[in-house]
Motif scaffolding. Structure first.
Motif, PDB file in Angstrom:
ATOM      1  N   LEU A   4       0.794  -1.222   0.281  1.00  0.00           N
ATOM      2  CA  LEU A   4       0.130  -0.207   0.039  1.00  0.00           C
ATOM      3  C   LEU A   4       0.608   1.239  -0.014  1.00  0.00           C
ATOM      4  CD1 LEU A   4      -2.790  -1.016   2.590  1.00  0.00           C
ATOM      5  CD2 LEU A   4      -2.709  -1.158   0.025  1.00  0.00           C
ATOM      6  N   THR A   5       2.106   1.043   0.421  1.00  0.00           N
ATOM      7  CA  THR A   5       2.758   2.333   0.620  1.00  0.00           C
ATOM      8  C   THR A   5       3.895   2.427  -0.615  1.00  0.00           C
ATOM      9  OG1 THR A   5       4.776   1.107   1.857  1.00  0.00           O
ATOM     10  CG2 THR A   5       2.830   2.331   3.055  1.00  0.00           C
ATOM     11  N   LEU A   6       3.593   1.741  -1.617  1.00  0.00           N
ATOM     12  CA  LEU A   6       4.684   1.803  -2.902  1.00  0.00           C
ATOM     13  C   LEU A   6       4.035   3.182  -3.498  1.00  0.00           C
ATOM     14  CD1 LEU A   6       4.230  -1.697  -4.676  1.00  0.00           C
ATOM     15  CD2 LEU A   6       6.331  -0.473  -3.704  1.00  0.00           C
ATOM     16  N   ALA A   7       5.246   3.871  -3.786  1.00  0.00           N
ATOM     17  CA  ALA A   7       5.164   5.174  -4.677  1.00  0.00           C
ATOM     18  C   ALA A   7       4.863   5.104  -6.097  1.00  0.00           C
ATOM     19  CB  ALA A   7       6.182   6.213  -4.336  1.00  0.00           C
ATOM     20  N   ALA A  45       5.510  -5.209 -11.633  1.00  0.00           N
ATOM     21  CA  ALA A  45       5.127  -6.602 -10.841  1.00  0.00           C
ATOM     22  C   ALA A  45       6.494  -6.983  -9.967  1.00  0.00           C
ATOM     23  CB  ALA A  45       4.968  -7.694 -11.829  1.00  0.00           C
ATOM     24  N   ASP A  46       7.713  -6.823 -10.405  1.00  0.00           N
ATOM     25  CA  ASP A  46       8.488  -7.194  -9.609  1.00  0.00           C
ATOM     26  C   ASP A  46       8.559  -6.205  -8.279  1.00  0.00           C
ATOM     27  OD1 ASP A  46       9.709  -8.838 -11.370  1.00  0.00           O
ATOM     28  OD2 ASP A  46      11.221  -7.447 -12.316  1.00  0.00           O
ATOM     29  N   ARG A  47       8.483  -5.135  -8.278  1.00  0.00           N
ATOM     30  CA  ARG A  47       8.344  -3.989  -7.136  1.00  0.00           C
ATOM     31  C   ARG A  47       7.242  -4.555  -6.329  1.00  0.00           C
ATOM     32  NH1 ARG A  47       6.955   1.644  -8.397  1.00  0.00           N
ATOM     33  NH2 ARG A  47       7.061   1.892  -6.199  1.00  0.00           N
ATOM     34  N   LEU A  48       6.029  -4.936  -6.925  1.00  0.00           N
ATOM     35  CA  LEU A  48       4.958  -5.507  -5.955  1.00  0.00           C
ATOM     36  C   LEU A  48       5.215  -6.592  -5.592  1.00  0.00           C
ATOM     37  CD1 LEU A  48       2.074  -5.147  -5.393  1.00  0.00           C
ATOM     38  CD2 LEU A  48       1.635  -6.354  -7.208  1.00  0.00           C
ATOM     39  N   ALA A  49       6.074  -7.722  -6.085  1.00  0.00           N
ATOM     40  CA  ALA A  49       6.484  -8.976  -5.319  1.00  0.00           C
ATOM     41  C   ALA A  49       7.402  -8.758  -4.440  1.00  0.00           C
ATOM     42  CB  ALA A  49       7.121  -9.800  -6.505  1.00  0.00           C
ATOM     43  N   ALA A  50       8.336  -7.800  -4.658  1.00  0.00           N
ATOM     44  CA  ALA A  50       9.450  -7.407  -3.519  1.00  0.00           C
ATOM     45  C   ALA A  50       8.602  -6.809  -2.342  1.00  0.00           C
ATOM     46  CB  ALA A  50      10.473  -6.718  -4.134  1.00  0.00           C
ATOM     47  N   ALA A  51       7.675  -5.923  -2.350  1.00  0.00           N
ATOM     48  CA  ALA A  51       6.877  -5.308  -1.173  1.00  0.00           C
ATOM     49  C   ALA A  51       6.150  -6.411  -0.375  1.00  0.00           C
ATOM     50  CB  ALA A  51       6.186  -4.161  -1.769  1.00  0.00           C
ATOM     51  N   THR A  53       6.207  -9.598  -0.337  1.00  0.00           N
ATOM     52  CA  THR A  53       6.953 -10.680   0.450  1.00  0.00           C
ATOM     53  C   THR A  53       8.121 -10.178   1.215  1.00  0.00           C
ATOM     54  OG1 THR A  53       8.664 -10.962  -1.486  1.00  0.00           O
ATOM     55  CG2 THR A  53       6.723 -12.298  -1.445  1.00  0.00           C
ATOM     56  N   THR A  54       8.344  -8.886   1.403  1.00  0.00           N
ATOM     57  CA  THR A  54       9.288  -8.107   2.130  1.00  0.00           C
ATOM     58  C   THR A  54      10.576  -8.963   2.436  1.00  0.00           C
ATOM     59  OG1 THR A  54       8.311  -9.132   4.316  1.00  0.00           O
ATOM     60  CG2 THR A  54       7.340  -7.082   3.523  1.00  0.00           C
ATOM     61  N   GLY A  55      11.230  -9.288   1.083  1.00  0.00           N
ATOM     62  CA  GLY A  55      12.650  -9.759   1.017  1.00  0.00           C
ATOM     63  C   GLY A  55      12.648 -11.247   1.611  1.00  0.00           C
ATOM     64  N   ASP A  56      11.380 -11.965   1.846  1.00  0.00           N
ATOM     65  CA  ASP A  56      11.529 -13.529   2.092  1.00  0.00           C
ATOM     66  C   ASP A  56      12.279 -14.087   1.079  1.00  0.00           C
ATOM     67  OD1 ASP A  56      10.233 -12.656   4.675  1.00  0.00           O
ATOM     68  OD2 ASP A  56       8.449 -13.357   3.848  1.00  0.00           O
ATOM     69  N   PHE A  57      12.080 -15.337   0.995  1.00  0.00           N
ATOM     70  CA  PHE A  57      12.728 -16.429   0.275  1.00  0.00           C
ATOM     71  C   PHE A  57      12.517 -16.018  -1.248  1.00  0.00           C
ATOM     72  CE2 PHE A  57      12.284 -18.845   4.117  1.00  0.00           C
ATOM     73  CZ  PHE A  57      13.785 -19.102   4.517  1.00  0.00           C
ATOM     74  N   MET A  58      13.559 -16.281  -2.179  1.00  0.00           N
ATOM     75  CA  MET A  58      13.134 -16.020  -3.476  1.00  0.00           C
ATOM     76  C   MET A  58      11.977 -16.777  -4.172  1.00  0.00           C
ATOM     77  SD  MET A  58      15.074 -13.700  -4.382  1.00  0.00           S
ATOM     78  CE  MET A  58      15.068 -13.804  -6.236  1.00  0.00           C
ATOM     79  N   LEU A  63       6.904 -17.079  -6.715  1.00  0.00           N
ATOM     80  CA  LEU A  63       5.504 -17.627  -6.713  1.00  0.00           C
ATOM     81  C   LEU A  63       4.451 -16.383  -6.901  1.00  0.00           C
ATOM     82  CD1 LEU A  63       3.513 -19.949  -6.573  1.00  0.00           C
ATOM     83  CD2 LEU A  63       3.715 -19.979  -4.193  1.00  0.00           C
ATOM     84  N   PHE A  64       4.664 -15.541  -6.079  1.00  0.00           N
ATOM     85  CA  PHE A  64       4.018 -14.320  -6.104  1.00  0.00           C
ATOM     86  C   PHE A  64       3.948 -13.602  -7.536  1.00  0.00           C
ATOM     87  CE2 PHE A  64       2.755  -9.858  -5.420  1.00  0.00           C
ATOM     88  CZ  PHE A  64       1.643  -9.834  -4.455  1.00  0.00           C
ATOM     89  N   ARG A  65       5.072 -13.573  -7.882  1.00  0.00           N
ATOM     90  CA  ARG A  65       5.279 -12.838  -8.973  1.00  0.00           C
ATOM     91  C   ARG A  65       4.504 -13.609 -10.097  1.00  0.00           C
ATOM     92  NH1 ARG A  65       6.003 -10.759 -13.364  1.00  0.00           N
ATOM     93  NH2 ARG A  65       7.618  -9.710 -14.191  1.00  0.00           N
ATOM     94  N   SER A  66       4.674 -14.860 -10.275  1.00  0.00           N
ATOM     95  CA  SER A  66       3.906 -15.757 -11.290  1.00  0.00           C
ATOM     96  C   SER A  66       2.433 -15.567 -11.374  1.00  0.00           C
ATOM     97  CB  SER A  66       4.224 -17.066 -10.981  1.00  0.00           C
ATOM     98  OG  SER A  66       3.584 -17.746  -9.903  1.00  0.00           O
ATOM     99  N   ARG A  67       1.993 -15.053 -10.019  1.00  0.00           N
ATOM    100  CA  ARG A  67       0.466 -14.956  -9.766  1.00  0.00           C
ATOM    101  C   ARG A  67      -0.031 -13.806 -10.515  1.00  0.00           C
ATOM    102  NH1 ARG A  67      -0.107 -17.206  -3.887  1.00  0.00           N
ATOM    103  NH2 ARG A  67       0.247 -19.619  -4.250  1.00  0.00           N
ATOM    104  N   TYR A  68       0.599 -12.720 -10.582  1.00  0.00           N
ATOM    105  CA  TYR A  68       0.725 -11.274 -11.222  1.00  0.00           C
ATOM    106  C   TYR A  68       1.313 -10.765 -12.428  1.00  0.00           C
ATOM    107  CZ  TYR A  68      -1.985 -11.653  -6.732  1.00  0.00           C
ATOM    108  OH  TYR A  68      -2.649 -11.913  -5.668  1.00  0.00           O
TER     109      TYR A  68
END
Length: 68
Positions: A4-7, A45-51, A53-58, A63-68
């Motif tokens: 939600l805080t992505l600029a 999509a990469d920015r969204l996935a990084a936000a 998953t907050t830096g969790d496992f690749m 997996l998140f990235r593949s959904r979106y």
């Protein structure tokens, strides 16, 4: 919360313009992105996935990235 805080950036503006109702007025239609718009989608999509998953496992990020 991080999602939600992505600029907004140039990629977001490009995608918003590409997906704006005026571009496909009259109902739901397939939207073909230009090469530049598709690049913006990939970066967003990469920015969204990084936000999200907050830096969790690749693998979780992938997996998140593949959904979106």
């Amino acid at each position: 919360m991080a999602v939600l805080t992505l600029a907004p950036d140039e990629d977001v503006e490009s995608l918003a313009a590409a997906l704006a109702p005026a571009r496909f007025a009259g109902g739901t239609h397939r939207v073909d992105l230009t090469v530049e718009e598709y690049g913006a989608y990939g970066r967003f999509a990469d920015r969204l996935a990084a936000a999200a998953t907050t830096g969790d496992f690749m693998s979780e990020r992938a997996l998140f990235r593949s959904r979106y």
